[in-house]
Scaffold this motif. Structure first.
Motif, PDB file in Angstrom:
ATOM      1  N   THR A 184      -8.934 -40.084 -26.196  1.00  0.00           N
ATOM      2  CA  THR A 184      -7.560 -40.419 -25.832  1.00  0.00           C
ATOM      3  C   THR A 184      -6.795 -39.120 -25.589  1.00  0.00           C
ATOM      4  O   THR A 184      -7.248 -38.037 -25.975  1.00  0.00           O
ATOM      5  CB  THR A 184      -6.877 -41.187 -26.970  1.00  0.00           C
ATOM      6  N   PRO A 185      -5.622 -39.181 -24.973  1.00  0.00           N
ATOM      7  CA  PRO A 185      -4.838 -37.947 -24.823  1.00  0.00           C
ATOM      8  C   PRO A 185      -4.580 -37.248 -26.154  1.00  0.00           C
ATOM      9  O   PRO A 185      -4.679 -36.019 -26.246  1.00  0.00           O
ATOM     10  CB  PRO A 185      -3.543 -38.444 -24.165  1.00  0.00           C
ATOM     11  N   ASP A 186      -4.263 -38.013 -27.199  1.00  0.00           N
ATOM     12  CA  ASP A 186      -4.023 -37.406 -28.509  1.00  0.00           C
ATOM     13  C   ASP A 186      -5.304 -36.813 -29.093  1.00  0.00           C
ATOM     14  O   ASP A 186      -5.288 -35.732 -29.691  1.00  0.00           O
ATOM     15  CB  ASP A 186      -3.442 -38.434 -29.476  1.00  0.00           C
ATOM     16  N   GLY A 187      -6.421 -37.528 -28.936  1.00  0.00           N
ATOM     17  CA  GLY A 187      -7.696 -37.020 -29.438  1.00  0.00           C
ATOM     18  C   GLY A 187      -8.070 -35.726 -28.746  1.00  0.00           C
ATOM     19  O   GLY A 187      -8.546 -34.774 -29.385  1.00  0.00           O
ATOM     20  N   TYR A 188      -7.854 -35.662 -27.434  1.00  0.00           N
ATOM     21  CA  TYR A 188      -8.124 -34.433 -26.677  1.00  0.00           C
ATOM     22  C   TYR A 188      -7.260 -33.277 -27.186  1.00  0.00           C
ATOM     23  O   TYR A 188      -7.742 -32.146 -27.340  1.00  0.00           O
ATOM     24  CB  TYR A 188      -7.875 -34.661 -25.190  1.00  0.00           C
ATOM     25  N   LEU A 189      -5.980 -33.535 -27.449  1.00  0.00           N
ATOM     26  CA  LEU A 189      -5.104 -32.465 -27.923  1.00  0.00           C
ATOM     27  C   LEU A 189      -5.555 -31.931 -29.276  1.00  0.00           C
ATOM     28  O   LEU A 189      -5.466 -30.720 -29.540  1.00  0.00           O
ATOM     29  CB  LEU A 189      -3.657 -32.963 -27.994  1.00  0.00           C
ATOM     30  N   ARG A 190      -6.054 -32.805 -30.135  1.00  0.00           N
ATOM     31  CA  ARG A 190      -6.575 -32.334 -31.422  1.00  0.00           C
ATOM     32  C   ARG A 190      -7.815 -31.465 -31.219  1.00  0.00           C
ATOM     33  O   ARG A 190      -7.981 -30.439 -31.880  1.00  0.00           O
ATOM     34  CB  ARG A 190      -6.880 -33.527 -32.333  1.00  0.00           C
ATOM     35  N   ILE A 191      -8.688 -31.875 -30.308  1.00  0.00           N
ATOM     36  CA  ILE A 191      -9.876 -31.060 -30.004  1.00  0.00           C
ATOM     37  C   ILE A 191      -9.457 -29.735 -29.391  1.00  0.00           C
ATOM     38  O   ILE A 191      -9.999 -28.669 -29.728  1.00  0.00           O
ATOM     39  CB  ILE A 191     -10.829 -31.820 -29.059  1.00  0.00           C
ATOM     40  N   ARG A 192      -8.485 -29.761 -28.496  1.00  0.00           N
ATOM     41  CA  ARG A 192      -8.002 -28.530 -27.858  1.00  0.00           C
ATOM     42  C   ARG A 192      -7.451 -27.560 -28.903  1.00  0.00           C
ATOM     43  O   ARG A 192      -7.737 -26.356 -28.859  1.00  0.00           O
ATOM     44  CB  ARG A 192      -6.935 -28.908 -26.829  1.00  0.00           C
TER      45      ARG A 192
END
Length: 316
Positions: A184-192
């Motif tokens: 998800t967009p939020d999941g991607y931001l956490r990975i980033r």
């Protein structure tokens, strides 16, 4: 390994009232989406854990296995002797690690004892050499010296920001780290965010990114994620209320290491588009960031490779 996991899950909801299982699944869906960071375990009792295992474990396993496989391709002559699964719960990433390498010792750390208990029950006789330890996920978390591999799978979204940073800092002390979050967009931001922390700690990124520099994606405009095909068992369809025999689990991930390993020259970041006589590939590249390339019949072997390529694959 996925067939063994399916068999282990088969009798899990026997005796659990359907209404109780449904309520547990509904609450777990909300937490899975990463909207409720907490300083307490999300999985509170056996009903929660059984519902989670039936609802999420097959998909989490496939996503973790896909990320671990992408990393293993970059380090073909390496395998871990020790593995720590931070926030591993019922052990999906530990099962995925066992599907990728053999002969290692795994330790699952989690703050929810019911999850650890059920994980040990599911793995009994199948994943030898696995320890299940209750541990707080946050400040003060440390790993044994010389840990080879750390997995942190579908955990960061449950944590408060300060605990998230502490978990990633602990993971960064290992030789190799693979982090997985929902696609998800939020999941991607956490990975980033975690990716930046790993690079600052001295690790190099080897998957999915072709470099350890800044991500070329503009937050809010797009996000980096991939998909893993999950074959649904009858139990899985029953718990999730679905009718199709499969689903595609979307996930974001990063794999980084201190090993002498190099990433691929490019990564396919969207499903390839097949046209008459040509294939359109959306790539993340070392030199040019995000780009679209067209591979046509005149490219010979490259055209055949492009037609066989899948979302998430390396591209030379």
């Amino acid at each position: 390994m996925h067939e063994e996991l399916r068999a282990a899950l088969a009798g899990l909801l026997d005796g659990l009232p359907p209404k109780q299982a449904a309520q547990a699944v509904d609450r777990l869906i909300a937490n899975y989406r990463g909207r409720t960071p907490t300083d307490a375990p999300v999985l509170r009792d056996r009903a929660d854990v059984a519902a989670y295992a039936a609802y999420r474990m097959p998909a989490t396993f496939e996503a973790a296995r896909a990320a671990l496989t992408a990393f293993a391709v970059r380090v073909p002559d390496w395998s871990p002797a020790t593995h720590v699964d931070i926030g591993g719960g019922t052990g999906a990433a530990t099962w995925a690690t066992a599907a990728t390498w053999q002969g290692h010792h795994s330790t699952v750390l989690d703050w929810a004892q019911p999850a650890l208990d059920l994980g040990a029950e599911l793995a009994d006789g199948i994943l030898p050499g696995t320890d299940w330890q209750r541990r707080t996920l946050g400040e003060g978390l440390t790993l044994p010296a010389g840990t080879d591999l750390v997995t942190v799978s579908y955990v960061l979204g449950e944590l408060r920001p300060e605990d998230r940073r502490a978990v990633v800092a602990a993971a960064a002390t290992a030789t190799a780290v693979v982090l997985v979050e929902p696609g998800t967009p939020d999941g991607y931001l956490r990975i980033r965010e975690a990716r930046t922390q790993l690079v600052e700690a001295g690790l190099r990124v080897v998957a999915p990114c072709p470099h350890s520099g800044s991500c070329p994606i503009v937050p809010g405009q797009d996000w980096c994620h991939f998909a893993a095909r999950v074959n649904r068992s009858s139990l899985h369809r029953q718990v999730k209320g679905g009718s199709l025999p499969y689903e595609d689990e979307k996930f974001s991930y990063v794999a980084a290491t201190t090993l002498d390993a190099a990433p691929a020259a490019a990564r396919i970041v969207r499903k390839p588009q097949l046209r008459k006589g040509q294939v359109l590939l959306d790539l993340c590249t070392t030199a040019d960031g995000l780009e679209r390339t067209t591979v046509s019949k005149r490219h010979g072997a490259a055209y055949k490779a492009a037609r066989d390529a899948a979302w998430g694959d390396d591209w030379a």
